[in-house]
Scaffold this motif. Structure first.
Motif, PDB file in Angstrom:
ATOM      1  N   ARG A 210       0.916  -1.229  -0.108  1.00 44.14           N
ATOM      2  CA  ARG A 210       0.025   0.104  -0.132  1.00 44.14           C
ATOM      3  C   ARG A 210       0.966   1.296  -0.144  1.00 44.14           C
ATOM      4  NH1 ARG A 210      -3.983  -1.375  -2.232  1.00 44.14           N
ATOM      5  NH2 ARG A 210      -5.007   0.609  -1.852  1.00 44.14           N
ATOM      6  N   TYR A 213       1.477   2.478  -3.380  1.00 45.68           N
ATOM      7  CA  TYR A 213       0.534   3.220  -3.703  1.00 45.68           C
ATOM      8  C   TYR A 213       0.514   4.788  -3.386  1.00 45.68           C
ATOM      9  CZ  TYR A 213      -1.891  -0.692  -6.045  1.00 45.68           C
ATOM     10  OH  TYR A 213      -1.974  -2.000  -6.974  1.00 45.68           O
ATOM     11  N   ALA A 214       0.667   4.973  -1.776  1.00 46.33           N
ATOM     12  CA  ALA A 214       0.582   6.017  -1.338  1.00 46.33           C
ATOM     13  C   ALA A 214       1.875   7.150  -1.948  1.00 46.33           C
ATOM     14  CB  ALA A 214       1.096   5.927   0.333  1.00 46.33           C
ATOM     15  N   GLY A 217       0.860   8.080  -5.432  1.00 47.19           N
ATOM     16  CA  GLY A 217      -0.153   8.827  -5.549  1.00 47.19           C
ATOM     17  C   GLY A 217       0.263  10.494  -4.902  1.00 47.19           C
ATOM     18  N   ASN A 218       0.899  10.422  -4.084  1.00 41.84           N
ATOM     19  CA  ASN A 218       1.321  11.767  -3.269  1.00 41.84           C
ATOM     20  C   ASN A 218       2.470  11.446  -2.447  1.00 41.84           C
ATOM     21  OD1 ASN A 218       1.512  14.200  -1.998  1.00 41.84           O
ATOM     22  ND2 ASN A 218      -0.400  14.539  -1.557  1.00 41.84           N
ATOM     23  N   GLU A 220       4.415  13.606  -1.009  1.00 44.29           N
ATOM     24  CA  GLU A 220       4.614  14.357   0.343  1.00 44.29           C
ATOM     25  C   GLU A 220       3.722  13.779   1.326  1.00 44.29           C
ATOM     26  OE1 GLU A 220       6.973  16.240   0.804  1.00 44.29           O
ATOM     27  OE2 GLU A 220       7.667  16.029  -1.059  1.00 44.29           O
ATOM     28  N   ALA A 221       2.328  13.416   0.755  1.00 43.79           N
ATOM     29  CA  ALA A 221       1.646  12.856   1.837  1.00 43.79           C
ATOM     30  C   ALA A 221       2.037  11.672   2.485  1.00 43.79           C
ATOM     31  CB  ALA A 221       0.214  12.953   1.183  1.00 43.79           C
ATOM     32  N   ALA A 222       2.473  10.898   1.777  1.00 43.59           N
ATOM     33  CA  ALA A 222       3.284   9.460   2.104  1.00 43.59           C
ATOM     34  C   ALA A 222       4.206   9.846   3.209  1.00 43.59           C
ATOM     35  CB  ALA A 222       3.624   8.673   1.034  1.00 43.59           C
ATOM     36  N   ARG A 223       5.086  10.662   2.946  1.00 43.47           N
ATOM     37  CA  ARG A 223       6.126  11.213   3.806  1.00 43.47           C
ATOM     38  C   ARG A 223       5.543  11.809   5.163  1.00 43.47           C
ATOM     39  NH1 ARG A 223      10.915  12.202   1.541  1.00 43.47           N
ATOM     40  NH2 ARG A 223      10.160  13.040  -0.304  1.00 43.47           N
ATOM     41  N   ALA A 224       4.715  12.625   4.904  1.00 43.14           N
ATOM     42  CA  ALA A 224       4.088  13.044   6.389  1.00 43.14           C
ATOM     43  C   ALA A 224       3.375  12.098   7.078  1.00 43.14           C
ATOM     44  CB  ALA A 224       3.172  14.345   5.915  1.00 43.14           C
ATOM     45  N   ALA A 225       2.910  10.984   6.441  1.00 40.36           N
ATOM     46  CA  ALA A 225       2.211   9.860   7.105  1.00 40.36           C
ATOM     47  C   ALA A 225       3.133   9.046   7.703  1.00 40.36           C
ATOM     48  CB  ALA A 225       1.324   9.062   6.362  1.00 40.36           C
TER      49      ALA A 225
ATOM     50  N   LEU B 316       8.681  16.748   9.841  1.00 35.50           N
ATOM     51  CA  LEU B 316       8.930  17.363   8.365  1.00 35.50           C
ATOM     52  C   LEU B 316      10.042  18.066   8.115  1.00 35.50           C
ATOM     53  CD1 LEU B 316       5.152  18.112   7.819  1.00 35.50           C
ATOM     54  CD2 LEU B 316       6.515  16.156   7.022  1.00 35.50           C
ATOM     55  N   HIS B 353      -1.124  18.947  -0.586  1.00 33.97           N
ATOM     56  CA  HIS B 353       0.212  18.769  -0.816  1.00 33.97           C
ATOM     57  C   HIS B 353       0.673  17.399   0.127  1.00 33.97           C
ATOM     58  CE1 HIS B 353       4.350  19.427  -1.810  1.00 33.97           C
ATOM     59  NE2 HIS B 353       4.568  19.768  -0.718  1.00 33.97           N
ATOM     60  N   GLN B 354       0.286  17.653   1.455  1.00 37.57           N
ATOM     61  CA  GLN B 354       1.039  16.581   2.084  1.00 37.57           C
ATOM     62  C   GLN B 354       0.070  15.698   2.993  1.00 37.57           C
ATOM     63  OE1 GLN B 354       3.030  20.054   4.414  1.00 37.57           O
ATOM     64  NE2 GLN B 354       5.160  18.535   3.992  1.00 37.57           N
ATOM     65  N   VAL B 357      -3.764  11.239  -0.177  1.00 38.51           N
ATOM     66  CA  VAL B 357      -3.213  10.532  -1.471  1.00 38.51           C
ATOM     67  C   VAL B 357      -4.709  10.263  -2.064  1.00 38.51           C
ATOM     68  CG1 VAL B 357      -2.341   8.393  -2.330  1.00 38.51           C
ATOM     69  CG2 VAL B 357      -1.433   9.370  -0.391  1.00 38.51           C
ATOM     70  N   LEU B 360      -6.616   6.846  -3.218  1.00 40.12           N
ATOM     71  CA  LEU B 360      -6.921   6.031  -1.999  1.00 40.12           C
ATOM     72  C   LEU B 360      -8.147   6.304  -1.277  1.00 40.12           C
ATOM     73  CD1 LEU B 360      -3.233   5.187  -0.800  1.00 40.12           C
ATOM     74  CD2 LEU B 360      -4.793   4.086  -2.691  1.00 40.12           C
ATOM     75  N   THR B 369      -1.192   6.462   9.132  1.00 43.81           N
ATOM     76  CA  THR B 369       0.114   6.352  10.250  1.00 43.81           C
ATOM     77  C   THR B 369       0.155   5.206  10.894  1.00 43.81           C
ATOM     78  OG1 THR B 369      -1.676   7.453  11.226  1.00 43.81           O
ATOM     79  CG2 THR B 369      -0.129   8.989  10.466  1.00 43.81           C
ATOM     80  N   ARG B 422      -6.154  10.870  10.183  1.00 48.31           N
ATOM     81  CA  ARG B 422      -4.807  10.281   9.891  1.00 48.31           C
ATOM     82  C   ARG B 422      -3.992  10.796  11.349  1.00 48.31           C
ATOM     83  NH1 ARG B 422      -0.971  11.767   4.991  1.00 48.31           N
ATOM     84  NH2 ARG B 422      -0.212  13.596   6.483  1.00 48.31           N
TER      85      ARG B 422
END
Lengths: 339, 508
Positions: A210, A213-214, A217-218, A220-225, B316, B353-354, B357, B360, B369, B422
């Motif tokens: 998964r 896909y994250a 897909g995005n 930066e969002a994956a990194r922030a999660a 970050l 941006h952050q 996704v 999904l 998370t 999240r």
């Protein structure tokens, strides 16, 4: 809030479920096309639907399947790898050079046991993947250009170390994937099936899958999660390199030798199969089942062209045209833009 | 469907823009029903409504990007041109969207004349004339932007002015501004409003869309409210109180005044977050202690370093020095997994941006998370995933078809709730919310801010970074940053003008 004409209440849960079933159906977009091809094939030649021919389609597609699997994983992560076609040549060639008799025309003269040489094949794939990943992920070079350069470099290395010669003096273990059968089907096909099954499961039901896909897909969002984006991407490139090396080994077994151009130009077919199968070039979208149907479709087409005895001068033009038609069919049946 | 109302209208003024019984459906859903809008020349007319009230549909009908199913649009009393005639539309109306419609790699001058560049006798582009005409245009409307600069290097503020100038050069005197203040800080907003007033005096009419009701009162003369795809009311701004306006938007009275009036946390409550001489790019050494159950606001203008400070807490950004203790333990900065493991939850600055996704589902985005905790050995059990999604939907009142709906199908407010889910999934000890209500309607704003109180009651600490006073009112105290320095601290119960003054760097 956009209101419903008939009711003002929020849409019932059933609507959501219907959409999900429809979402699954999109993966089946190519199945009708494959069925049509099978029917057409049975008219082209009565032997087309014979068990022997169907098995031969699978055997001929197994190597492509491994490369498409590698490319699909990388594409879903939102990256690119053109060099896998050269890895598919270089990795088995290095293994072969380590193992051929010292008397052979070219070789390292080491005469290593076959098992060690096969491990070396895998290791070469992994190292190439790692090298690509370091350039792309750590040094942030453009994936397209890096892997294009690597495609040329690796092909050059392959031709260089083999002095352009075809290698065939290897022990049976090098050909076992294509020559050994289980329940009448070559080991290479079983291997591809298992690889796709594992990848399919991971991509749907495991956090690592998964995460692809994250990231695609995005990112930066994956990194922030909290997804370790760099690590996952490096891993994907390494796995891709290993799969390409295994694909190369299957090719070797299928052909019975390693020519200096093993795998050459295969990347075009790999991309065609992946995109026809619904893998997005922009990342974040696509399924293993879809990719597999893309491989099968192209495998069936190639087989039909051979059986129909299309002139070898024309076979490329016909292949290309069929890929275009398949793309259009997939676009219509899946109802979404290919990007 | 032209039921003419102008005849029975007492006012003799012909409206610049008028819609009569305007309606539009998409499939089986009605996006807009029977909307009558009258914008008089030289006005700034506000259009407000919650996310999904039909504002964007109305804008696309007013700009000719879609054609109405019922009713019609009239410009200066005449029927609108056909949808295919783009040039005719462009000479009547233009919209400055939140998302830029200028081309970043080209210069300002080139952007102004894209696809209609003046040509030389030989049919080549006449660059000299193009630049001269651009300069003339900018002077005519008193816009001070260097026409030779690349648009990508412009501030949001200048970029908007370029878009407005381009619209005016087509002859349009009716300009729709779609949430123009969303990405501006308060000084920039003031300048934008000055420009709007000046343009208004030169005969430009604005339709102003904003979630910030205060701005409506500041810059507009009339306001139209949409709700649930319908027209609710149009009234002079001066005759409509803020509470009435909110009531028209939500259909019920909302208590916007709710806020903390005095600090609620005792000085001896255990410290959750302790910063000493904590420093990083964009902010100078900060000493800050946030106690259990305390909500601390961070305020400041866009270059103040408040976002940089917050992002250094959540992994970050890497900090440059000082110590950072959460429940007495230090953790690595610039490493999101480390921050998550230490017990930090975060709603990042920009959900597109952050935060999300897009392809999904709600469940997946909301559990990203904690993906490792939904089954053995990293396997994501479908039932655990769906269960988590359903709980998030229930807890945060997310309006959705179900946990497996993709997040891109949700409205802005509901998307933001998924980002909140999240952040909350890990049961954080420190919750950091950066612009938690940006671009979110009044109702969603309430439920998002309601989370703050629920979290503080669990004994966790909350830090809210925001430009909006309504968000900061939920805090026990507000720390103000200015050019990277912490310059002031306001305990709950502060007066608006005091806080704004210290945000602007004006010391009383």
């Amino acid at each position: 809030m956009i209101t419903d004409v008939t009711t003002k209440a929020p849409a019932p849960a059933g609507a959501g479920r219907r959409r999900i079933v429809w979402g699954r159906l999109r993966e089946l977009a190519l199945v009708p096309a494959i069925l049509v091809l099978l029917v057409v094939g049975s008219f082209v030649s009565p032997s087309f639907l014979s068990q022997a021919n169907l098995v031969s389609i699978l055997g001929a597609s197994a190597a492509l399947a491994m490369l498409v699997l590698a490319e699909a994983l990388i594409l879903i992560t939102g990256k690119f790898d053109l060099s896998i076609e050269s890895s598919a040549g270089l990795a088995p060639a290095i293994g072969a050079l380590l193992v051929v008799p010292a008397t052979a025309a070219v070789g390292f003269g080491t005469e290593l046991p076959a098992g060690v040489a096969l491990v070396a094949v895998i290791a070469v794939g992994a190292v190439v993947g790692l090298f690509n990943a370091i350039l792309i992920v750590k040094f942030r070079l453009n994936a397209f250009i890096v892997t294009l350069a690597m495609l040329i470099v690796l092909r050059g290395l392959h031709v260089g170390v083999t002095e352009g010669q075809t290698l065939f003096d290897m022990p049976d273990a090098f050909f076992a994937l294509a020559t050994t059968t289980f329940v009448g089907v070559p080991l290479s096909v079983w291997l591809a099936v298992v690889a796709f099954a594992i990848a399919g499961f991971m991509l749907r039901y495991h956090r690592l899958g998964r995460a692809l896909y994250a990231i695609g897909g995005n990112i930066e969002a994956a990194r922030a999660a909290g997804i370790r984006v760099e690590r996952v991407m490096i891993g994907v490139y390494v796995v891709g390199g290993v799969l390409a090396a295994v694909g190369g080994l299957i090719l070797t077994g299928y052909v019975g030798a390693i020519s200096a151009n093993q795998g050459q130009n295969m990347i075009f077919t790999v991309f065609a199969a992946a995109v026809i199968g619904g893998i997005s070039m922009d990342g974040g979208k696509g399924s293993m089942f879809g990719a597999l149907t893309g491989v099968l479709l192209l495998g069936i087409v190639n087989n039909m062209l051979t059986i129909a005895q299309v002139s070898s001068f024309w076979i490329q033009a016909v292949q290309g045209a069929i890929i275009l038609v398949a793309l259009m069919i997939a676009r219509v049946t899946s109802g979404r833009a290919q990007d | 469907m032209a039921h003419d109302k102008t005849a029975e209208d007492p006012s003799a003024v012909i409206p610049l823009v008028e819609t009569l019984g305007l309606g539009r459906r998409f499939g089986s859903t009605v996006a807009l029903r029977d909307v009558d809008l009258r914008v008089l020349p030289g006005q700034s007319h506000a259009l407000v409504g919650r996310n999904g009230a039909g504002k964007s549909t109305l804008v696309s009908l007013l700009t000719g990007l879609a054609s109405p199913d019922t009713g019609e649009v009239r410009f200066g009393g005449e029927a609108a041109p056909s949808v295919a005639d783009r040039d005719a539309w462009r000479s009547r109306v233009a919209c400055v969207y939140q998302k830029s419609t200028v081309i970043p790699e080209l210069t300002v001058a080139e952007n102004l004349f894209v696809n209609r560049q003046p040509l030389t006798r030989f049919g080549a582009i006449d660059w000299r004339r193009l630049r001269a005409e651009s300069r003339e245009l900018m002077e005519q409307w008193d816009v001070h932007v260097d026409i030779d600069r690349q648009v990508r290097d412009l501030t949001v503020e200048d970029r908007q002015m370029v878009e407005i100038a381009r619209a005016l050069s087509f002859g349009a005197r009716f300009i729709i501004l779609d949430e123009p203040t969303a990405q501006l800080d308060s000084a920039e907003i003031d300048r934008l409003f000055e420009r709007m007033r000046a343009l208004q005096e030169s005969g430009v009419t604005f339709l102003f869309i904003s979630h910030h009701l205060q701005e409506v009162y500041e810059v507009c003369q009339e306001v139209t409210v949409l709700r649930d795809a319908r027209w609710i009311l149009t009234a002079p701004v001066a005759d409509l109180g803020k509470a009435e306006l909110v009531k028209a938007m939500t259909g019920e009275a909302a208590d916007l005044g709710a806020g903390v009036t005095a600090p609620r946390v005792a000085d001896d409550a255990p410290a959750v977050l302790e910063l000493s001489a904590f420093t990083g790019d964009g902010f100078n050494p900060v000493d800050l202690t946030v106690r259990a159950g305390e909500v601390v606001g961070l305020a400041g203008s866009s270059g103040s370093g408040k976002v940089e400070l917050a992002e250094s807490l959540v992994g970050l950004r890497a900090a440059k020095g000082g110590t950072l203790l959460l429940d007495g333990r230090s953790y690595r900065t610039g490493d999101v997994p480390a921050a998550l493991a230490a017990g930090v939850g975060c709603v990042p600055r920009d959900r597109h941006h952050q935060g999300l996704v897009p392809g999904l589902s709600i469940a997946e985005n909301g559990s990203m998370t904690i993906a490792g905790r939904l089954g053995p050995a990293g396997v994501i059990a479908p039932r655990a995933l769906a269960g988590h999604g359903e709980r998030a939907i229930a807890d945060l009142d997310i309006r959705a078809e179900g946990p497996s709906q993709p997040v891109d199908a949700l409205s802005g407010g509901n998307q933001q709730k998924v980002v909140m889910a999240r952040a909350l999934a890990t049961d954080p000890r420190l919750l950091v919310l950066i612009n938690p209500t940006a671009g979110v309607d009044v109702k969603s704003k309430e439920s998002l801010l309601g989370v703050i109180d629920r979290v503080r009651e669990t004994g966790a600490a909350v830090i809210v970074i925001s430009d909006e006073l309504d968000d900061l009112r939920r805090c026990d105290r507000v720390v103000v940053l200015f050019h990277g320095d912490t310059v002031a601290e306001h305990a709950a119960g502060w007066r608006d003008q005091d806080l704004v003054a210290s945000i602007e760097g004006i010391t009383a």
